[in-house]
Design a protein around this motif. Sequence first.
Motif, mmCIF file in Angstrom:
data_model
loop_
_atom_site.group_PDB
_atom_site.id
_atom_site.type_symbol
_atom_site.label_atom_id
_atom_site.label_comp_id
_atom_site.label_asym_id
_atom_site.label_seq_id
_atom_site.Cartn_x
_atom_site.Cartn_y
_atom_site.Cartn_z
ATOM 1 N N GLY A 1 0.818 -1.203 0.000
ATOM 2 C CA GLY A 1 0.000 0.000 0.000
ATOM 3 C C GLY A 1 0.850 1.250 0.000
ATOM 4 N N GLY A 2 0.203 2.373 0.260
ATOM 5 C CA GLY A 2 0.901 3.649 0.223
ATOM 6 C C GLY A 2 1.950 3.790 1.309
ATOM 7 N N GLN A 3 1.623 3.346 2.532
ATOM 8 C CA GLN A 3 2.564 3.513 3.634
ATOM 9 C C GLN A 3 2.775 2.243 4.454
ATOM 10 O OE1 GLN A 3 1.764 6.960 6.032
ATOM 11 N NE2 GLN A 3 2.137 8.381 4.362
ATOM 12 N N THR B 1 7.273 0.439 0.471
ATOM 13 C CA THR B 1 5.874 0.830 0.275
ATOM 14 C C THR B 1 5.747 1.792 -0.902
ATOM 15 O OG1 THR B 1 5.941 2.800 1.687
ATOM 16 C CG2 THR B 1 5.570 0.685 2.783
ATOM 17 N N GLY B 2 4.502 2.119 -1.236
ATOM 18 C CA GLY B 2 4.252 3.006 -2.358
ATOM 19 C C GLY B 2 4.811 4.404 -2.169
ATOM 20 N N SER B 3 4.870 4.874 -0.927
ATOM 21 C CA SER B 3 5.379 6.227 -0.679
ATOM 22 C C SER B 3 6.846 6.359 -1.082
ATOM 23 C CB SER B 3 5.205 6.599 0.795
ATOM 24 O OG SER B 3 5.942 5.733 1.633
ATOM 25 N N GLY C 1 -2.764 -0.688 -3.879
ATOM 26 C CA GLY C 1 -2.643 0.335 -4.908
ATOM 27 C C GLY C 1 -1.386 0.237 -5.748
ATOM 28 N N VAL C 2 -0.281 -0.256 -5.175
ATOM 29 C CA VAL C 2 0.977 -0.340 -5.922
ATOM 30 C C VAL C 2 0.888 -1.370 -7.054
ATOM 31 C CG1 VAL C 2 3.462 -0.831 -5.698
ATOM 32 C CG2 VAL C 2 2.301 0.495 -3.952
ATOM 33 N N ALA C 3 -0.104 -2.251 -7.004
ATOM 34 C CA ALA C 3 -0.285 -3.232 -8.078
ATOM 35 C C ALA C 3 -0.698 -2.575 -9.396
ATOM 36 C CB ALA C 3 -1.312 -4.288 -7.670
ATOM 37 N N PHE C 4 -1.010 -1.269 -9.376
ATOM 38 C CA PHE C 4 -1.216 -0.536 -10.628
ATOM 39 C C PHE C 4 0.097 -0.416 -11.399
ATOM 40 C CE2 PHE C 4 -5.016 1.512 -8.555
ATOM 41 C CZ PHE C 4 -5.942 1.162 -9.530
ATOM 42 N N ASN C 5 1.221 -0.510 -10.695
ATOM 43 C CA ASN C 5 2.539 -0.255 -11.271
ATOM 44 C C ASN C 5 3.069 -1.510 -11.971
ATOM 45 O OD1 ASN C 5 5.387 0.173 -11.609
ATOM 46 N ND2 ASN C 5 5.262 1.833 -10.111
ATOM 47 N N GLN C 6 3.057 -1.491 -13.297
ATOM 48 C CA GLN C 6 3.484 -2.659 -14.071
ATOM 49 C C GLN C 6 4.969 -2.969 -13.882
ATOM 50 O OE1 GLN C 6 1.462 -4.725 -15.949
ATOM 51 N NE2 GLN C 6 -0.180 -3.542 -14.989
ATOM 52 N N ALA C 7 5.777 -1.954 -13.613
ATOM 53 C CA ALA C 7 7.209 -2.181 -13.410
ATOM 54 C C ALA C 7 7.459 -2.948 -12.112
ATOM 55 C CB ALA C 7 7.962 -0.851 -13.396
ATOM 56 N N ILE C 8 6.658 -2.691 -11.085
ATOM 57 C CA ILE C 8 6.786 -3.430 -9.830
ATOM 58 C C ILE C 8 6.369 -4.888 -10.033
ATOM 59 C CG2 ILE C 8 5.892 -3.673 -7.478
ATOM 60 C CD1 ILE C 8 7.861 -1.432 -7.711
ATOM 61 N N ILE C 9 5.314 -5.107 -10.799
ATOM 62 C CA ILE C 9 4.880 -6.478 -11.099
ATOM 63 C C ILE C 9 5.999 -7.237 -11.802
ATOM 64 C CG2 ILE C 9 3.237 -7.884 -12.404
ATOM 65 C CD1 ILE C 9 1.232 -5.555 -12.089
ATOM 66 N N LYS C 10 6.609 -6.594 -12.794
ATOM 67 C CA LYS C 10 7.712 -7.225 -13.526
ATOM 68 C C LYS C 10 8.876 -7.539 -12.591
ATOM 69 C CE LYS C 10 11.026 -6.360 -17.269
ATOM 70 N NZ LYS C 10 11.518 -5.365 -18.263
ATOM 71 N N ALA C 11 9.227 -6.597 -11.717
ATOM 72 C CA ALA C 11 10.343 -6.803 -10.792
ATOM 73 C C ALA C 11 10.048 -7.931 -9.807
ATOM 74 C CB ALA C 11 10.643 -5.505 -10.041
ATOM 75 N N LEU C 12 8.811 -8.021 -9.340
ATOM 76 C CA LEU C 12 8.418 -9.111 -8.441
ATOM 77 C C LEU C 12 8.552 -10.463 -9.130
ATOM 78 C CD1 LEU C 12 5.247 -7.754 -6.593
ATOM 79 C CD2 LEU C 12 7.261 -8.734 -5.482
ATOM 80 N N GLN C 13 8.081 -10.538 -10.362
ATOM 81 C CA GLN C 13 8.135 -11.805 -11.093
ATOM 82 C C GLN C 13 9.576 -12.224 -11.353
ATOM 83 O OE1 GLN C 13 3.905 -11.945 -13.496
ATOM 84 N NE2 GLN C 13 5.578 -10.844 -14.468
#
Length: 255
Positions: free
Chosen positions: A105-107, A132-134, A219-231
């Motif tokens: 999440g954000g924080q 976190t997202g912040s 909310g951070v799951a909107f970020n496709q770059a984070i999804i790629k980095a997680l995978q």
Amino acid sequence: METYLGIDVGSVTTKLALLDGDDELISYTYLPTQGKPIDMVQEGLRQIKRQLSGDAEICGAATTGSARYLAGVIVGADLVKNEITSHAVAALLYYPDVQTIIEIGGQDSKITIIRDGIVIDFGMNTVCAAGTGSFLDHQALRLNMSIQELSRRALDSQNPVRIAGRCTVFAESDMVHKQQMGHQVEDILYGLCQALVRNYLSNVGLGKEIKPPAVFQGGVAFNQAIIKALQEELGIDIIVPPHHEIMGAIGAALL
């Protein structure tokens, strides 16, 4: 028509979800909390009311999130529940075989380990906001770009640069250093996303057995770059629910 309301009030966003008797999502709102949880809950209720049909009746309400007790008083909630339970219930509705829930999440950030439909372990971040997202929001602001642009440009990276991500302050100074060395902004941005993922896994995910199916919520799951980095870091596919940003509210409504 009988409906059930779930409210998830976090430090950054306030989410409301309304389900019918068949657990189908019929209405929701997603608002910035802005340090005014009471006002945002009231505004969310007004928006939900405008979306309702004339024969809809709210038969139950539950709250979750960091301000769940306050929200519970405001709406006269039938139930007040923690975020771990709410997110798990929602994930299990849509993905009954889920084994790991990643929630950023954000924080705050959390991880929930599920086996055979039962929560057996969980973890939460400490006072550090680097996972976190912040963490991303702060760097996007410093670079004078939106978080959407940060995500988009990070995906264009061809040669990611390793960024020190254990602390927001160190990350910022390291990014400045990498820029001065002449690295591409896109490579620095994706390196930042990788740093967030490393911090999350070494802090929140420390000692946890992360198995697929793994669902990414928040909310951070909107970020496709984070999804790629997680995978890339985990070596598994990451599932992102269609309404990942309101899963806590959906879970509260289900309860």
